[in-house]
Design a protein around this motif. Structure first.
Motif, short mmCIF file in Angstrom:
data_model
loop_
_atom_site.label_atom_id
_atom_site.label_comp_id
_atom_site.label_asym_id
_atom_site.label_seq_id
_atom_site.Cartn_x
_atom_site.Cartn_y
_atom_site.Cartn_z
N MET A 1 -0.48 19.90 -15.07
CA MET A 1 0.75 19.09 -14.62
C MET A 1 1.69 19.18 -16.06
N SER A 2 2.93 19.43 -15.68
CA SER A 2 4.04 19.43 -16.73
C SER A 2 4.29 18.27 -17.43
N SER A 3 4.57 18.32 -18.77
CA SER A 3 4.88 17.07 -19.48
C SER A 3 6.04 16.72 -19.46
N GLN A 4 6.94 17.33 -18.39
CA GLN A 4 8.37 16.77 -18.10
C GLN A 4 8.22 15.94 -16.96
N GLY A 5 9.21 15.20 -16.57
CA GLY A 5 9.32 14.50 -15.33
C GLY A 5 8.51 13.02 -15.54
N PHE A 6 8.39 12.59 -14.24
CA PHE A 6 7.97 11.31 -14.37
C PHE A 6 7.28 11.13 -13.00
N VAL A 7 6.26 10.07 -13.04
CA VAL A 7 5.32 9.79 -11.94
C VAL A 7 5.45 8.37 -11.76
N HIS A 8 5.54 7.72 -10.60
CA HIS A 8 5.41 6.33 -10.24
C HIS A 8 4.16 5.74 -10.24
N LEU A 9 3.75 4.91 -10.74
CA LEU A 9 2.56 4.40 -10.99
C LEU A 9 2.19 2.87 -10.55
N HIS A 10 3.33 2.58 -10.11
CA HIS A 10 3.40 1.03 -9.64
C HIS A 10 4.17 1.02 -8.52
N VAL A 11 3.47 1.13 -7.09
CA VAL A 11 4.21 1.18 -5.96
C VAL A 11 3.49 0.48 -4.96
N HIS A 12 4.27 -0.30 -4.23
CA HIS A 12 3.69 -1.20 -3.19
C HIS A 12 4.11 -0.60 -1.65
N THR A 13 3.24 -0.26 -0.96
CA THR A 13 3.47 0.45 0.50
C THR A 13 3.43 -0.72 1.38
N GLU A 14 3.54 -0.47 2.55
CA GLU A 14 3.56 -1.44 3.62
C GLU A 14 2.27 -2.12 3.72
N TYR A 15 1.18 -1.74 3.17
CA TYR A 15 0.01 -2.25 3.24
C TYR A 15 -0.20 -3.49 2.15
N SER A 16 1.21 -3.83 1.43
CA SER A 16 1.28 -5.04 0.78
C SER A 16 2.14 -5.90 1.68
N LEU A 17 1.10 -6.52 2.57
CA LEU A 17 1.52 -6.92 3.58
C LEU A 17 2.81 -8.10 3.38
N LEU A 18 3.84 -7.84 4.24
CA LEU A 18 4.92 -8.91 4.17
C LEU A 18 5.50 -8.93 2.80
N ASP A 19 5.64 -7.87 2.12
CA ASP A 19 6.00 -7.80 0.74
C ASP A 19 6.36 -6.33 0.61
N GLY A 20 5.54 -5.38 0.48
CA GLY A 20 6.17 -3.83 0.30
C GLY A 20 6.77 -3.40 1.63
N LEU A 21 7.65 -2.70 1.62
CA LEU A 21 8.23 -1.83 2.72
C LEU A 21 8.19 -0.27 2.72
N SER A 22 7.28 0.20 1.92
CA SER A 22 7.40 1.58 1.45
C SER A 22 6.48 2.37 2.64
N LYS A 23 6.94 2.96 3.60
CA LYS A 23 6.03 3.65 4.61
C LYS A 23 5.65 5.08 4.00
N ILE A 24 4.31 5.19 4.05
CA ILE A 24 3.80 6.51 3.27
C ILE A 24 4.70 7.75 3.79
N PRO A 25 4.90 7.88 4.98
CA PRO A 25 5.54 9.31 4.81
C PRO A 25 6.87 9.49 4.44
N LYS A 26 7.69 8.31 4.22
CA LYS A 26 8.89 8.17 3.74
C LYS A 26 8.72 8.37 2.06
N LEU A 27 7.88 7.92 1.76
CA LEU A 27 7.51 7.55 0.19
C LEU A 27 7.14 9.13 -0.08
N MET A 28 6.46 9.90 0.65
CA MET A 28 5.93 11.11 0.12
C MET A 28 7.19 12.04 0.35
N GLU A 29 8.00 12.12 1.29
CA GLU A 29 9.13 12.88 1.42
C GLU A 29 10.18 12.80 0.30
#
Length: 313
Positions: A1-29
């Protein structure tokens, strides 16, 4: 993996119930659009979406990093809380390997079965027992370290940080965030940078992602209102709408936010490189039962069948 760029390591999806709103397909897109090679899933106290997340990421050519933002009790996970939030500090954990993935499953199972008091909780002793294969960061403002610092107990916070560093070694990082509308986040980042330089513990930059696009902030605020049983118009309630930047930011946005700490950005790539979980999807995983001496599975099964037949007839 390139040393350039960035990776999100703190992500709440819709499975953080009534808190996260990141649906997995949209997140990956969006991660794909930003040319981010990997993305993490770190839901509150659970791993309910891990397989969905893992399969979808693999299918889209993005490296899945499976984690959890655990709730940690100050002493024992079996201690009951006097009130919600009194003893449930946040801690970010990521699986490096399949062993780490299994340890995450073990920890969240114990948290729900033994440590549930308003929230599913673990403790440091459980972490000691199940820490192999895990990367841990100091977490957000709700971590025990941050809370101690905000209570003017920095010496105690540093002792706690040393304790975790001794356990996790090079797999322990001090997390810094930047949410400009929340002054405490910026102040905490400055404190973590000082501690990092003092103790030689590496930094890692995150954005506390709760939704994919900035435009999703209002919908996520409605979720929080439902969770806290409040109406949206109530100004005296938990809300993140005043800082609508808890979205999946591009690598360029993250680099600009942490321009003074390029090491914290680079470490997101280093951590992603460390995380290589391969889950045996589509394979039978059957339990292993110990056999009596001199028996095979076939011979024992035959005996048990004959015994059962005699009971029935």
């Amino acid at each position: 993996m390139s040393s350039q760029g960035f990776v999100h390591l703190h992500v709440h999806t819709e499975y953080s119930l009534l808190d996260g709103l990141s649906k997995i397909p949209k997140l990956m897109e969006r991660a794909k659009e930003y040319h981010q090679p990997a993305v993490a899933m770190t839901d509150h106290g659970n791993m309910h979406g891990a397989i969905h997340f893992y399969n979808y990421a693999k299918d889209k050519g993005i490296k899945p990093i499976i984690g959890m933002e655990a709730y940690v009790a100050a002493n024992s996970h079996t201690d009951k809380q006097a009130r919600m939030g009194a003893d449930q500090f946040h801690l970010l954990m990521l699986a490096k390997s399949f062993t780490g993935y299994k340890n995450l499953m073990k920890l969240t199972s114990i948290a729900h079965l033994e440590g549930f008091s308003y929230k599913p909780r673990i403790d440091f002793e459980l972490l000691k027992e199940h820490h192999e294969g895990l990367i841990v960061t100091s977490g957000c403002l709700a971590s025990e370290f941050s809370q101690l610092i905000m209570e003017n107990k920095k010496d105690e916070a540093i002792e706690k940080i040393k304790k975790y560093h001794n356990l996790f070694g090079d797999d322990f990082y001090l997390e810094i965030q930047s949410h400009p509308h929340i002054k405490e986040v910026g102040e905490m980042a400055k404190e973590m940078v000082k501690i990092s330089r003092e103790l030689g513990i590496p930094l890692v930059a995150t954005n506390d992602v709760h939704y994919v696009d900035a435009d999703d902030a209002e919908a996520q605020d409605v979720l929080l209102a439902v969770q806290t049983r409040k109406v949206v118009s109530d100004t005296n309630r938990m809300s993140m709408i005043n800082s609508p930047d808890f979205y999946l930011k591009s690598s360029e946005e993250m680099q600009a936010m942490f321009v003074q700490h390029p090491d914290a950005i680079a470490n997101t790539i280093k951590i992603a490189d460390k995380c290589n979980v391969e889950i045996p999807i589509g394979k039978w995983i059957l339990p292993v039962f110990p056999l009596p001496e001199g028996e095979t599975s076939e011979s024992l099964f035959k005996k048990m069948a004959h015994t059962g037949l005699k009971k029935r007839f």
